[in-house]
Design a protein around this motif. Structure first.
Motif, short mmCIF file in Angstrom:
data_model
loop_
_atom_site.label_atom_id
_atom_site.label_comp_id
_atom_site.label_asym_id
_atom_site.label_seq_id
_atom_site.Cartn_x
_atom_site.Cartn_y
_atom_site.Cartn_z
N MET A 93 0.85 -1.19 0.00
CA MET A 93 0.00 0.00 0.00
C MET A 93 0.88 1.24 0.00
N VAL A 94 0.47 2.26 -0.77
CA VAL A 94 1.15 3.55 -0.77
C VAL A 94 0.08 4.61 -0.50
N PHE A 95 0.27 5.36 0.57
CA PHE A 95 -0.64 6.45 0.92
C PHE A 95 0.05 7.77 0.62
N VAL A 96 -0.75 8.78 0.24
CA VAL A 96 -0.23 10.13 -0.01
C VAL A 96 -1.11 11.15 0.69
N GLU A 97 -0.53 12.30 0.98
CA GLU A 97 -1.30 13.45 1.44
C GLU A 97 -1.18 14.52 0.38
N ARG A 98 -2.28 15.22 0.15
CA ARG A 98 -2.32 16.26 -0.88
C ARG A 98 -2.75 17.60 -0.28
N ASP A 99 -2.33 18.67 -0.96
CA ASP A 99 -2.89 19.99 -0.72
C ASP A 99 -3.14 20.62 -2.08
N GLU A 100 -3.47 21.90 -2.08
CA GLU A 100 -3.78 22.56 -3.36
C GLU A 100 -2.58 22.64 -4.30
N GLN A 101 -1.37 22.48 -3.77
CA GLN A 101 -0.16 22.52 -4.60
C GLN A 101 0.26 21.13 -5.09
N GLY A 102 -0.43 20.10 -4.65
CA GLY A 102 -0.09 18.74 -5.08
C GLY A 102 0.21 17.84 -3.91
N LEU A 103 1.01 16.82 -4.16
CA LEU A 103 1.35 15.86 -3.12
C LEU A 103 2.26 16.50 -2.08
N MET A 104 2.00 16.21 -0.81
CA MET A 104 2.82 16.73 0.28
C MET A 104 3.78 15.67 0.80
N GLY A 105 3.42 14.40 0.64
CA GLY A 105 4.27 13.33 1.13
C GLY A 105 3.66 11.99 0.84
N PHE A 106 4.44 10.93 1.11
CA PHE A 106 3.96 9.57 0.87
C PHE A 106 4.55 8.62 1.89
N ILE A 107 3.89 7.48 2.02
CA ILE A 107 4.40 6.37 2.81
C ILE A 107 4.07 5.09 2.05
N ALA A 108 5.07 4.27 1.84
CA ALA A 108 4.91 2.98 1.17
C ALA A 108 5.15 1.88 2.19
N CYS A 109 4.26 0.90 2.23
CA CYS A 109 4.35 -0.17 3.23
C CYS A 109 4.26 -1.53 2.56
N THR A 110 4.92 -2.48 3.18
CA THR A 110 4.83 -3.87 2.75
C THR A 110 4.19 -4.65 3.89
N ALA A 111 3.56 -5.76 3.56
CA ALA A 111 2.91 -6.57 4.59
C ALA A 111 3.27 -8.03 4.42
N ASN A 112 3.29 -8.72 5.55
CA ASN A 112 3.58 -10.14 5.57
C ASN A 112 2.67 -10.74 6.65
N ASP A 113 1.96 -11.79 6.31
CA ASP A 113 1.02 -12.39 7.27
C ASP A 113 1.69 -12.83 8.56
N GLU A 114 2.94 -13.29 8.47
CA GLU A 114 3.61 -13.80 9.67
C GLU A 114 4.23 -12.70 10.51
N THR A 115 4.80 -11.67 9.88
CA THR A 115 5.55 -10.68 10.64
C THR A 115 4.85 -9.33 10.79
N GLY A 116 3.77 -9.12 10.12
CA GLY A 116 3.08 -7.84 10.19
C GLY A 116 3.43 -6.97 8.99
N ALA A 117 3.64 -5.69 9.23
CA ALA A 117 3.89 -4.74 8.15
C ALA A 117 5.20 -4.00 8.40
N ALA A 118 5.72 -3.42 7.33
CA ALA A 118 6.94 -2.62 7.42
C ALA A 118 6.77 -1.35 6.61
N ILE A 119 7.24 -0.26 7.16
CA ILE A 119 7.30 0.99 6.40
C ILE A 119 8.52 0.87 5.50
N ASP A 120 8.27 0.82 4.20
CA ASP A 120 9.33 0.60 3.22
C ASP A 120 10.02 1.91 2.84
N LEU A 121 9.23 2.97 2.68
CA LEU A 121 9.78 4.26 2.28
C LEU A 121 8.77 5.34 2.67
#
Length: 184
Positions: A93-121
């Motif tokens: 999953m990749v989430f972004v935040e936006r304002d009137e000037q465009g994207l403000m930031g992002f977070i990319a995450c990976t998931a694994n059923d056994e270990t949970g999730a990790a913030i990738d970038l």
């Protein structure tokens, strides 16, 4: 992907904090407690890639690619490629935040059923730093992976990121020193 940008570099990771390393990665984890917030973010789309890539190019200075003079010139493009690959399947999953000037930031995450999730970038547009965007993005990821443990690895020199993660309940679980073995 690394070999494509840095064919002359072999990355070695050695457990512990070594002063002669090009960088030291710090891994932090947060237990899988329920985290409720009202996300003000959006799911990224492939149409966002140009803006995401530009934020990635301008957002990293603490990572080992930027700190090593032999790889620094290619590091910005590597990060742009990384976030692009996240939208083509590297990330869950990749989430972004936006304002009137465009994207403000992002977070990319990976998931694994056994270990949970990790913030990738994660990155925030330079003019939007210290405005709560990074916190909001991490909170959104914690909410999305409700109840699962979440980990993140960042550089030991990245004081702002370490402070943010600690404020959100992450605790350090390990350190790995990074070495770049250069082939001449």
């Amino acid at each position: 992907m690394i070999a494509e940008f840095f064919p002359d570099v072999t990355v070695r990771r050695v457990p512990g904090d070594h002063k002669d390393a090009v960088a030291v990665n710090v891994t932090l984890a947060r237990k899988g407690s329920v985290y409720r917030s009202i996300p003000l973010t959006y799911v990224a789309m492939r149409a966002d890639i140009p803006e995401l890539a530009e934020i990635a190019r301008r957002s990293f200075e603490h990572d080992h690619w930027h700190r090593d003079p032999k790889t620094a010139a290619r590091a910005d493009d590597y990060k742009a490629e990384w976030i692009t690959n996240c939208l083509y399947g590297r990330a869950d999953m990749v989430f972004v935040e936006r304002d009137e000037q465009g994207l403000m930031g992002f977070i990319a995450c990976t998931a694994n059923d056994e270990t949970g999730a990790a913030i990738d970038l994660i990155a925030v547009r330079p003019d939007m730093r210290r405005c709560g965007i990074g916190r909001s993005l991490v909170e959104t990821a914690l909410s999305y992976y409700c109840g699962k443990p979440v980990t993140v690895t960042t550089q030991a020199t990245n004081a702002p990121a370490l402070a943010l993660y600690r404020k959100l309940g992450f605790v350090e679980t390990g350190r790995v020193s990074i070495y770049h073995d250069q082939s001449d």
